[in-house]
Design a protein around this motif. Structure first.
Motif, mmCIF file in Angstrom:
data_model
loop_
_atom_site.group_PDB
_atom_site.id
_atom_site.type_symbol
_atom_site.label_atom_id
_atom_site.label_comp_id
_atom_site.label_asym_id
_atom_site.label_seq_id
_atom_site.Cartn_x
_atom_site.Cartn_y
_atom_site.Cartn_z
ATOM 1 N N HIS A 25 0.823 -1.204 0.000
ATOM 2 C CA HIS A 25 0.000 0.000 0.000
ATOM 3 C C HIS A 25 0.864 1.263 0.000
ATOM 4 O O HIS A 25 0.602 2.198 -0.774
ATOM 5 N N ASP A 61 -1.597 -0.832 16.098
ATOM 6 C CA ASP A 61 -2.379 0.404 16.133
ATOM 7 C C ASP A 61 -2.073 1.217 17.381
ATOM 8 O O ASP A 61 -2.063 2.457 17.344
ATOM 9 N N VAL A 76 0.629 3.321 8.069
ATOM 10 C CA VAL A 76 -0.212 2.123 8.112
ATOM 11 C C VAL A 76 0.071 1.396 9.426
ATOM 12 O O VAL A 76 1.232 1.229 9.815
ATOM 13 N N ASP A 131 -6.360 -3.281 13.400
ATOM 14 C CA ASP A 131 -7.713 -2.750 13.230
ATOM 15 C C ASP A 131 -8.472 -2.806 14.546
ATOM 16 O O ASP A 131 -9.581 -3.333 14.635
ATOM 17 N N THR A 138 -5.202 3.902 8.543
ATOM 18 C CA THR A 138 -5.214 2.758 7.640
ATOM 19 C C THR A 138 -4.451 1.638 8.323
ATOM 20 O O THR A 138 -3.357 1.854 8.859
ATOM 21 N N THR A 139 -5.013 0.430 8.312
ATOM 22 C CA THR A 139 -4.397 -0.620 9.120
ATOM 23 C C THR A 139 -4.674 -2.000 8.547
ATOM 24 O O THR A 139 -5.603 -2.184 7.747
ATOM 25 N N LEU A 175 -6.543 -5.489 4.448
ATOM 26 C CA LEU A 175 -6.162 -4.088 4.628
ATOM 27 C C LEU A 175 -7.418 -3.223 4.712
ATOM 28 O O LEU A 175 -8.304 -3.309 3.858
ATOM 29 N N VAL A 176 -7.507 -2.395 5.740
ATOM 30 C CA VAL A 176 -8.619 -1.459 5.915
ATOM 31 C C VAL A 176 -8.074 -0.062 5.648
ATOM 32 O O VAL A 176 -7.244 0.454 6.405
ATOM 33 N N VAL A 177 -8.515 0.542 4.556
ATOM 34 C CA VAL A 177 -7.969 1.842 4.148
ATOM 35 C C VAL A 177 -8.789 2.973 4.746
ATOM 36 O O VAL A 177 -10.007 3.033 4.578
ATOM 37 N N ARG A 178 -8.094 3.855 5.476
ATOM 38 C CA ARG A 178 -8.708 5.070 6.013
ATOM 39 C C ARG A 178 -7.885 6.277 5.540
ATOM 40 O O ARG A 178 -7.271 6.212 4.494
ATOM 41 N N ARG A 179 -7.842 7.335 6.312
ATOM 42 C CA ARG A 179 -7.276 8.583 5.801
ATOM 43 C C ARG A 179 -5.775 8.752 6.041
ATOM 44 O O ARG A 179 -5.171 9.670 5.509
ATOM 45 N N SER A 180 -5.155 7.880 6.841
ATOM 46 C CA SER A 180 -3.738 8.091 7.151
ATOM 47 C C SER A 180 -2.790 7.654 6.026
ATOM 48 O O SER A 180 -1.616 8.000 6.036
#
Length: 337
Positions: free
Chosen positions: A180, A254, A278, A282, A294-295, A331-336
Motif C-alpha cells: 500500500h 495500532d 499504516v 484494526d 489505515t491498518t 487491509l482497511v484503508v482510512r485517511r492516514s
C-alpha cells in the motif's frame, strides 16, 4: 402467597430440535468432542445461545471429572492496560465458553504464574490453558507440552514446539502494508516493529522488509517497539531524528501508531501529506488516531473463539493431534494512507 412456578430447564433435546440435530450431537458439542463437523458445531452453538440452555455443571462434573474452568494467561498488567487487543480476545473466548457453562480464569504472567497454572491443571482445578504473548519467556508453553497438559498458544511459537496455536498470517499482513505504501508512490519507507523476541514482531518485520525490497525499497529502516503506546512515541522520536526524510511508515500495532501520531505532528510532519502511516490490528486505537488509521485487520474475536474451540477439543480428546489455524489478514484503508 403462592410462589411463581420454577422456570423449566432447557434440555439437550430442545437444543437439538432448534439446531436440527440429534441430542447426542448436542451433547458432543457441549462436551467439546473434536470429531463434530465445524459447521454443525456452529449451528449447535447458535441454538444453545438462542434457547438459553444452561448445562447441569454438577452432573457434568461427576461424569467428566472436569473443573469446567480454563485459564487465559495474559502478559503483565503494564502490557494489557489500554490495549484493546486483549479485550477482543477475551470476547472471542467467552463467546464460546459462556453458552457451555465453562468459566474463564484470567491470569497475568508474573512470578509464580507458571507453577500455579501447572499445579491447578494437575490437581483438576483447571481443565486447560490459553497462552497469549509469552513475552519471550518460553518456559511455560514448553513445560505444558512436556507434561502433556491441554494448552493453546495465541501465536506461532518463536522456536519449534509441538503445540497447537492460532495466529494470523503476520508476514502477509505486513506485506499488505508495504504494497500500500509503495503503491502510493512513497519513496523512503520505514517501520516501527514489535518486540523482536516474539514471533509477531519477527514475522511483521520480515514480511514488510521482504515485500518492500521486491517493490524497489531495499533499505531496511527500523526502530523496535513493544506494542505499547509509549514505545510508539519513543520509537517515532528516534526514527525521525535519524531519518527525517521518511515518507512512508508501517507501525506494527495500532496502539504504537496512536502514540506515534503526536510525535509526527510535533516534528511538523502532516499525515498523510508528508508521511503516510499504516498500522496493524484494526483495533479501536485505529479510529482514535487523527486522522483515522489505515491498518491491517486481524479478526481477533474469531481467533479467540478458535483458541477456545481448539482447547476444548484437547480437553475432550487428549490424543487430538497438534493443530495450526492461521487466519488471513485484510487491509482497511482510512485517511492516514
Amino acid at each position: 402467597m403462592p410462589r411463581d412456578p420454577p422456570s423449566k430447564r432447557v434440555t439437550l433435546e430442545e437444543v437439538g430440535r432448534v439446531a436440527g440435530v440429534s441430542r447426542a450431537t448436542v451433547s458432543r458439542v457441549v462436551n467439546g468432542v473434536a470429531s463434530v463437523d465445524e459447521a454443525i458445531r456452529e449451528v449447535v452453538e447458535q441454538a444453545i445461545a438462542a434457547t438459553g440452555y444452561q448445562p447441569n455443571l454438577a452432573a457434568r462434573s461427576l461424569v467428566t471429572r472436569r473443573a469446567d474452568a480454563i485459564a487465559l494467561v495474559l502478559p503483565g498488567e503494564s502490557r494489557i492496560l489500554g490495549d484493546p487487543f486483549f479485550g477482543q480476545v477475551v470476547t472471542g473466548v467467552t463467546n464460546v465458553l459462556d453458552p457451555l457453562g465453562i468459566h474463564l480464569v484470567l491470569m497475568t504472567t508474573k512470578t509464580g504464574t507458571r507453577d500455579q497454572v501447572i499445579t491447578d491443571l494437575r490437581r483438576g482445578r483447571l481443565d486447560g490453558v490459553i497462552l497469549l504473548h509469552t513475552d519471550g519467556d518460553h518456559s511455560l508453553p514448553e513445560q505444558l507440552v512436556g507434561s502433556h497438559l491441554p494448552v493453546v498458544l495465541s501465536s506461532r511459537p518463536p522456536r519449534p514446539l509441538p503445540i497447537t496455536y492460532v495466529d494470523v498470517n503476520q508476514s502477509a499482513g505486513a506485506a499488505l502494508a508495504a504494497e500500500h505504501l509503495a503503491g502510493l508512490g512513497r519513496r523512503k519507507l520505514a517501520t516501527i516493529s514489535g518486540p523482536l523476541d516474539t514471533s509477531a514482531g519477527q514475522d511483521r518485520l520480515a514480511g514488510f522488509h521482504e515485500r518492500a525490497a521486491e517493490l524497489g525499497h531495499p533499505e531496511k529502516i527500523c526502530v523496535e517497539g513493544d506494542f505499547t503506546r509509549e514505545s510508539g512515541m519513543a520509537a517515532a522520536e528516534r526514527l525521525l531524528g535519524e531519518h527525517p526524510d521518511i515518507d512512508g511508515l508501517f507501525i506494527a500495532s495500532d496502539l504504537m501508531a496512536h502514540g506515534a501520531f503526536p510525535v509526527l505532528r510535533q516534528h511538523g510532519r502532516r499525515v498523510p501529506d508528508d508521511i503516510a502511516v499504516v498500522g496493524f490490528d484494526d483495533s479501536s486505537a485505529a479510529l482514535s488516531c487523527d486522522p483515522p488509521l489505515t491498518t491491517v485487520r486481524q479478526p481477533v474475536e474469531d481467533m479467540g473463539a478458535e483458541m477456545a474451540r481448539q482447547l476444548l477439543r484437547q480437553i475432550a480428546e487428549p490424543d487430538t493431534p497438534v493443530t495450526t489455524v492461521v487466519f488471513e489478514p485484510t487491509l482497511v484503508v482510512r485517511r492516514s494512507a
